[in-house]
Every structure is written in C-alpha cells, then in structure tokens.
Design a protein around this motif. Sequence first.
Motif: not given
Length: 321
Positions: A232, A212, A151, A234, A260-261
């Motif tokens: 996806r 990521d 990642e 974080r 988002r997130g």
Amino acid sequence: MNDRMMKAVLFDRYGGPEVLYVGRVPRPEPAPGEVLVKVRAFSVNGGELAARAGRLRLVSGRTFPKRVGLDFTGEVAALGGGVTRPAVGERVWGVLGRTSGFGSAAEYVTVPAERVGRVPDGLDLVDAAALPVATTAVTALRDKAGLRPGERLLVRGAAGGVGNAAVQLGQAYGAEVTALARAANLDFVRGLGAHQAVDHRSVRPADLGRFDVVLDTAGTDLETFRRLLNPRGRMVTIAFDLKRPVASLGYLAASTVHGRGRVRFFSGNPTQDHLDDLARYVREGKLRPAVHTVFPLEETAAAHRALEAGGVRGKYVVRVA
C-alpha cells in the motif's frame, strides 16, 4: 539614480554560472490583484539551474535576457488595485507561480496577493528565505502521500532544500524517517530528526528494506526506488531525469497504470494557505530553516556554482539588500 529601475540577476545566453550578471531593469508596478514586494533574500533552486543551463529551452525559448530566482522574502512595498491585504510594510514570503517563471533575484518583484504569506514574527528574513520551498515537502508528504504516524518514510536527497524539510516534517508527522544523503551530511540529517541516516553511495537501495512512503528529490532511478514500496506504499517525486526527459516523464505516466504503486509527480505551486501552514509549523517548532551559506546579490553566480557542486546542507541563500 533612476528609482524606476532596479537591480536584477540576468543572463543573455544559456550556459554555466558564469553567464549570470547583475544588470538594471525597469522596476515593476503591481497590477490589480498584485502586491509589489521589496525583496530581502531568495534561495537558489535546482530548477533554475536547469533553466539557466538550457535544459528547459524547449519551454523557455531563446528570448533574452532571462531572469533567475523562484522564491523570496521581503516587505510589501505597494498594493495593486483591489488589494487590501497584506498591508504595506508587512513581512512576507512566497514562491513565484508556474505561469510567472523566474525573477525573484531582484530588488523588487510583483506577485498575486493570494500567493504571499506572512513571515512568522521573530524569524529573520534572510534565514526565512530557506523555507518557502518547504511548502513542496508539506504538499508531498501530507497531501499527495497522506503520510501517517508510524509509517516508514524514505527521503532521497535528505540534506537538500526540500529534503531537509521533509525529514523534519516526517518526524513531526510521527513517521519513522530514513534519510539518504552524502556521508558528510549524515550528522546533519540526524540532527534534523532522521531515525536512520544512510550514505547513498555505500548502500544498495534493495538493502534499505520496505517503505510506506518514498519521497524522491532527484528524479533518477525512479523504478529502482519504486520497488521499495510496501503493497500500500506511495511514492512522490518532485523531479524528473533531465538527461532523459522523455523517457523519465513517460515512466511517470506509465506508473499510474502498470505495476505496484503509482509514482506521483508534481511541481510546487504554493498558495497563501500553504504558506500559512508553513508559518504554523515554524511557530510550533516543527520546522526550522537550514541555511548553508549566505551570498550577496553580486555573487549569485557563486551560489549557483556551489549548488551545482553538490553537498549542500539546507539552502544557499542570497541577500539582496
């Protein structure tokens, strides 16, 4: 000299580093479940600068004198009732818990036994003082973000105390690490294992690409860096904007339900398990201390002043004895 007293760094009013002085206070005695640690060294952390300056006065109040110092290394000097481990004389490190406040900038400190860990053999106690706050990086990357091999990781404030550990651990976890730091510190973060080192003053965040995981150590411009997350992705921050605390904390709360997130916010509160993980990373060669400068206890104010000036590479450490 009265052996019931000890030296400690104190301040009697909020203000700049000049308010700090070395005074004498009663030496603590370990309560049941606690250990008394003879402190050999501690590091200077951003949270205590804010507390000393009065930015947290709504929490800390106006009762003086107040203390500084969050983490420590040293030897166990005495055990409270019911404690069998660690043993007297054992080399330990730790971070004072959320309920303990500050106070490790002293000759002795009492700590719950479950909040200290053994310092790895062969690691100097002064150098080791740069590492206890690295437990924050472990928690952020491994436990909060679940960083996985392959990642893309962005570390903001990569040359600082938590940031430099995050760069090292990100590389150890198999991530592709992009480090944001001052231009003068780019070679330093590359040496820690960063795949890309970027001057934060010369690039727009939008030009960095997608990530990521984003680890933020500054607490400002959170919305800007949150936009860099993959679908996806974080984001974890260990700070909030002290100049706009209500708005900053409000944004962190709102991020859990809007956009988002989610931005995960936490403050380090390591237990013995976290410290044991830290020791294992050191023994495996995945993490090493980064000490910028060592100050004597009497120059703690100078260490605060240096950290406030910016540009630190790793940690400013204070040797107690």
